[in-house]
Write a protein that holds these residues in place. Structure first.
Motif, PDB file in Angstrom:
ATOM      1  N   LEU A   1       0.848  -1.198   0.000  1.00 55.41           N
ATOM      2  CA  LEU A   1       0.000   0.000   0.000  1.00 55.41           C
ATOM      3  C   LEU A   1       0.881   1.243   0.000  1.00 55.41           C
ATOM      4  O   LEU A   1       1.871   1.298   0.737  1.00 55.41           O
ATOM      5  CB  LEU A   1      -0.903  -0.025   1.229  1.00 55.41           C
ATOM      6  N   PHE A   2       0.514   2.239  -0.807  1.00 54.35           N
ATOM      7  CA  PHE A   2       1.286   3.481  -0.819  1.00 54.35           C
ATOM      8  C   PHE A   2       0.360   4.692  -0.910  1.00 54.35           C
ATOM      9  O   PHE A   2      -0.594   4.717  -1.693  1.00 54.35           O
ATOM     10  CB  PHE A   2       2.255   3.539  -1.997  1.00 54.35           C
ATOM     11  N   GLY A   3       0.707   5.726  -0.107  1.00 56.65           N
ATOM     12  CA  GLY A   3       0.138   7.057  -0.256  1.00 56.65           C
ATOM     13  C   GLY A   3      -1.352   7.165  -0.016  1.00 56.65           C
ATOM     14  O   GLY A   3      -1.963   6.375   0.693  1.00 56.65           O
ATOM     15  N   GLY A   4      -1.941   8.215  -0.625  1.00 52.51           N
ATOM     16  CA  GLY A   4      -3.354   8.504  -0.471  1.00 52.51           C
ATOM     17  C   GLY A   4      -3.599   9.778   0.310  1.00 52.51           C
ATOM     18  O   GLY A   4      -2.682  10.376   0.879  1.00 52.51           O
ATOM     19  N   GLY A   5      -4.856  10.199   0.322  1.00 56.33           N
ATOM     20  CA  GLY A   5      -5.257  11.373   1.098  1.00 56.33           C
ATOM     21  C   GLY A   5      -5.938  10.932   2.373  1.00 56.33           C
ATOM     22  O   GLY A   5      -6.591   9.892   2.428  1.00 56.33           O
ATOM     23  N   CYS A   6      -5.780  11.730   3.438  1.00 57.59           N
ATOM     24  CA  CYS A   6      -6.384  11.370   4.722  1.00 57.59           C
ATOM     25  C   CYS A   6      -6.998  12.596   5.376  1.00 57.59           C
ATOM     26  O   CYS A   6      -7.011  13.693   4.805  1.00 57.59           O
ATOM     27  CB  CYS A   6      -5.354  10.716   5.642  1.00 57.59           C
ATOM     28  N   GLU A   7      -7.519  12.422   6.571  1.00 64.77           N
ATOM     29  CA  GLU A   7      -8.216  13.481   7.283  1.00 64.77           C
ATOM     30  C   GLU A   7      -7.298  14.690   7.498  1.00 64.77           C
ATOM     31  O   GLU A   7      -6.103  14.539   7.754  1.00 64.77           O
ATOM     32  CB  GLU A   7      -8.705  12.953   8.633  1.00 64.77           C
ATOM     33  N   GLY A   8      -7.859  15.869   7.350  1.00 63.89           N
ATOM     34  CA  GLY A   8      -7.086  17.095   7.501  1.00 63.89           C
ATOM     35  C   GLY A   8      -6.448  17.565   6.217  1.00 63.89           C
ATOM     36  O   GLY A   8      -5.680  18.529   6.220  1.00 63.89           O
ATOM     37  N   GLY A   9      -6.752  16.899   5.127  1.00 66.00           N
ATOM     38  CA  GLY A   9      -6.216  17.309   3.827  1.00 66.00           C
ATOM     39  C   GLY A   9      -4.773  16.913   3.619  1.00 66.00           C
ATOM     40  O   GLY A   9      -4.124  17.383   2.682  1.00 66.00           O
ATOM     41  N   ARG A  10      -4.222  16.045   4.484  1.00 66.53           N
ATOM     42  CA  ARG A  10      -2.835  15.622   4.332  1.00 66.53           C
ATOM     43  C   ARG A  10      -2.733  14.503   3.295  1.00 66.53           C
ATOM     44  O   ARG A  10      -3.622  13.672   3.172  1.00 66.53           O
ATOM     45  CB  ARG A  10      -2.273  15.150   5.677  1.00 66.53           C
ATOM     46  N   HIS A  11      -1.616  14.485   2.605  1.00 65.59           N
ATOM     47  CA  HIS A  11      -1.365  13.460   1.595  1.00 65.59           C
ATOM     48  C   HIS A  11      -0.163  12.648   2.033  1.00 65.59           C
ATOM     49  O   HIS A  11       0.907  13.195   2.319  1.00 65.59           O
ATOM     50  CB  HIS A  11      -1.148  14.123   0.230  1.00 65.59           C
ATOM     51  N   LEU A  12      -0.335  11.367   2.087  1.00 62.51           N
ATOM     52  CA  LEU A  12       0.612  10.467   2.737  1.00 62.51           C
ATOM     53  C   LEU A  12       1.704   9.996   1.782  1.00 62.51           C
ATOM     54  O   LEU A  12       1.476   9.844   0.583  1.00 62.51           O
ATOM     55  CB  LEU A  12      -0.142   9.270   3.317  1.00 62.51           C
ATOM     56  N   ASP A  13       2.888   9.728   2.353  1.00 59.33           N
ATOM     57  CA  ASP A  13       4.004   9.191   1.565  1.00 59.33           C
ATOM     58  C   ASP A  13       4.500   7.873   2.144  1.00 59.33           C
ATOM     59  O   ASP A  13       5.612   7.442   1.877  1.00 59.33           O
ATOM     60  CB  ASP A  13       5.164  10.192   1.504  1.00 59.33           C
ATOM     61  N   ASP A  14       3.652   7.202   2.944  1.00 57.99           N
ATOM     62  CA  ASP A  14       4.083   5.986   3.619  1.00 57.99           C
ATOM     63  C   ASP A  14       3.816   4.746   2.764  1.00 57.99           C
ATOM     64  O   ASP A  14       2.923   4.707   1.929  1.00 57.99           O
ATOM     65  CB  ASP A  14       3.404   5.841   4.981  1.00 57.99           C
ATOM     66  N   THR A  15       4.642   3.726   2.999  1.00 58.43           N
ATOM     67  CA  THR A  15       4.489   2.440   2.334  1.00 58.43           C
ATOM     68  C   THR A  15       4.291   1.368   3.397  1.00 58.43           C
ATOM     69  O   THR A  15       5.064   1.268   4.345  1.00 58.43           O
ATOM     70  CB  THR A  15       5.736   2.104   1.494  1.00 58.43           C
ATOM     71  N   TRP A  16       3.230   0.564   3.229  1.00 60.52           N
ATOM     72  CA  TRP A  16       2.919  -0.520   4.155  1.00 60.52           C
ATOM     73  C   TRP A  16       2.873  -1.836   3.381  1.00 60.52           C
ATOM     74  O   TRP A  16       2.442  -1.871   2.229  1.00 60.52           O
ATOM     75  CB  TRP A  16       1.564  -0.293   4.823  1.00 60.52           C
ATOM     76  N   VAL A  17       3.296  -2.916   4.047  1.00 59.37           N
ATOM     77  CA  VAL A  17       3.233  -4.237   3.434  1.00 59.37           C
ATOM     78  C   VAL A  17       2.605  -5.212   4.434  1.00 59.37           C
ATOM     79  O   VAL A  17       2.698  -5.020   5.654  1.00 59.37           O
ATOM     80  CB  VAL A  17       4.618  -4.747   2.992  1.00 59.37           C
ATOM     81  N   ALA A  18       1.949  -6.252   3.896  1.00 65.31           N
ATOM     82  CA  ALA A  18       1.353  -7.293   4.740  1.00 65.31           C
ATOM     83  C   ALA A  18       1.422  -8.620   3.998  1.00 65.31           C
ATOM     84  O   ALA A  18       1.050  -8.693   2.823  1.00 65.31           O
ATOM     85  CB  ALA A  18      -0.090  -6.952   5.090  1.00 65.31           C
TER      86      ALA A  18
END
Length: 488
Positions: free
Chosen positions: A163-180
């Protein structure tokens, strides 16, 4: 939501009565196998040579025929029914129509008992007549979970979710990468891991396309509302059996690049190509252009070029889907147009032949026989060469929770025959068992290697409206597994 009753006849695996009516036996057997009319008479007639053939020879002939003709052939006598129903016929057919990679992954996911009792003909029939899905919500045993988000990317790579990025609450745009790690799909509890990739920069509305062991990320919108047109390569690196990380690098693509955009659609076009279409550019301008990225030198270099000379083409749009269905073909569906209208048109794009060609599939029928117009939905190629459409929202931001499949087999027959009339029964709505993901839009979706399991994460869902939540919108952070209901 209970789907409407299904009354359609599934042409991919027709009933015996209709097969015999449409595809007579004599039409389904190659001409050399029965005597010509010029040589036939009651006095010199002898039994057809096909009755004297060995089973292996008959099977080799059957594998050259369409499924309808094989079913017709099986009706002629007890011996031919036995031969035409054998796994020696239907396993190659499944591989021919669904691809060997997906079939191998499906078999690998089965238990020893399931493999022993597997009937390939029954499997083909169940997949062709697919009518329901089973859904369940997955939890994380570590307690760590990605933040709720929407307009992110979700990919399945070698039994891992990325999983990478996306928009979240507060109008912030994420640069994190998650794996499962998902494994064979039987686990109800997974373990999300946050991997420190550092780059690319935070964004939403980007696309991330899987090619082999590489992710190809393009575009998106950052915190300042700027549209991006950078291209990144994410290489999957394994560290032992339980660790995975993504090494991102900015790809040098030269001077010619697509204009900056977000909310565009993308898909692979073979093993070393990525295609994008549409999206939102500067000042809210929606595009109708098509670009292809050709990758080379083990994904160390690439060049963009715009697809020109396509005659009729889809109107400008964003939030739509683009799905590669094999060979040189892609399918585009839905989105939001320049006038903010929401669409449900279907286009077939061919980059082979004499040149690129868009062809709209003008569907007829009742509104209940096809998905309503939508934007921010997902489109995933699943087992059986079907495109699974889920969710999205309409022009008034009413989100949807319905699942539909688009019959690629019917599309291919339409394309091969060169018919000007589109088959009516291309769509089928599926019923849902278990814990449904419910209403959502701009979520992330991917499928495992077999196409038997589909994973849904996040998106915009219904929320309780208050001054901080216009329209009652809420970001979601749940992960669901959607399984094709098959009696294996």
């Amino acid at each position: 939501m209970k789907p409407p009753a299904e009354t359609e006849h599934l042409s991919a695996f027709p009933s015996p009565t209709k097969v015999l009516k449409k595809a007579p036996l004599m039409a389904s057997i190659p001409p050399p196998l029965y005597p010509s009319s010029s040589s036939y008479s009651p006095s010199n007639y002898s039994p057809s040579s096909i009755t004297q053939m060995g089973s292996d020879h008959i099977i080799s002939i059957l594998l050259l025929l369409p499924v309808e003709s094989i079913l017709s052939f099986s009706m002629t006598c007890r011996r031919f029914r036995s031969v035409a129903s054998s796994d020696s016929v239907w396993e190659p057919i499944c591989r021919r129509e669904w691809g060997s990679g997906g079939v191998d992954a499906l078999v690998a996911s089965l238990s020893q008992q399931e493999r022993q009792r597997l009937s390939w003909k029954q499997l083909y029939a169940q997949v062709s007549r697919l009518s329901s899905l089973s859904c369940r919500r997955l939890s994380s045993k570590s307690g760590a979970f990605p933040n709720p988000r929407a307009s992110h990317s979700l990919n399945f790579i070698s039994d891992w979710l990325v999983l990478f990025g996306g928009g979240c609450e507060g109008g912030r745009h994420l640069d994190d990468t998650w794996v499962a790690y998902i494994g064979n799909g039987h686990n109800r509890v997974i373990c999300w891991q946050h991997v420190n990739s550092g780059v690319p920069s935070g964004r939403f509305g980007h696309t991330c396309t899987l090619l082999s062991k590489f992710l190809v990320l393009f575009g998106g919108i950052n915190d300042n509302g700027e549209r991006l047109n950078d291209t990144w390569i994410g290489e999957v690196l394994y560290e032992g059996q339980i660790d995975l990380r993504i090494a991102w690098r900015l790809l040098d693509v030269g001077a010619l690049v697509p204009p900056p955009r977000g909310a565009h659609a993308a898909c692979c076009a073979g093993d070393q190509r990525v295609m994008i279409h549409g999206g939102i550019g500067l000042y809210g301008l929606r595009f109708d252009d098509t670009w292809i990225l050709d990758l080379s030198d083990d994904f160390k270099s690439g060049r963009w070029h715009q697809v020109m000379n396509a005659q009729s083409s889809p109107s400008p749009r964003s939030g739509h889907s683009l799905t590669w269905i094999g060979g040189t073909y892609m399918v585009l569906f839905g989105g939001r147009g320049s006038g903010y209208e929401v669409l449900n048109d279907v286009w077939l794009f061919d980059i082979g032949g004499n040149g690129p060609e868009w062809k709209e599939l003008k569907l007829s029928g009742l509104p209940s026989e096809m998905p309503l117009p939508r934007v921010g939905h997902s489109a995933t190629l699943i087992l059986g060469n079907k495109i699974l459409i889920y969710g999205g929202e309409d022009s008034e931001r009413h989100r949807k929770d319905d699942f539909w499949v688009l019959d690629i087999g019917a599309l291919r027959r339409f394309q091969t025959a060169g018919s000007k009339k589109t088959p009516r029964k291309l769509w089928k709505r599926l019923s849902i068992e278990g814990h449904s993901p419910q209403y959502r839009s701009f979520h992330g979706v991917c499928t495992d290697r077999s196409g038997h399991y589909v994973y849904v994460f996040g998106g915009m869902v219904d929320g309780v409206a208050h001054p901080a939540e216009a329209y009652g919108l809420r970001f979601n952070g749940e992960l669901y597994q959607v399984e094709l209901v098959l009696q294996l």
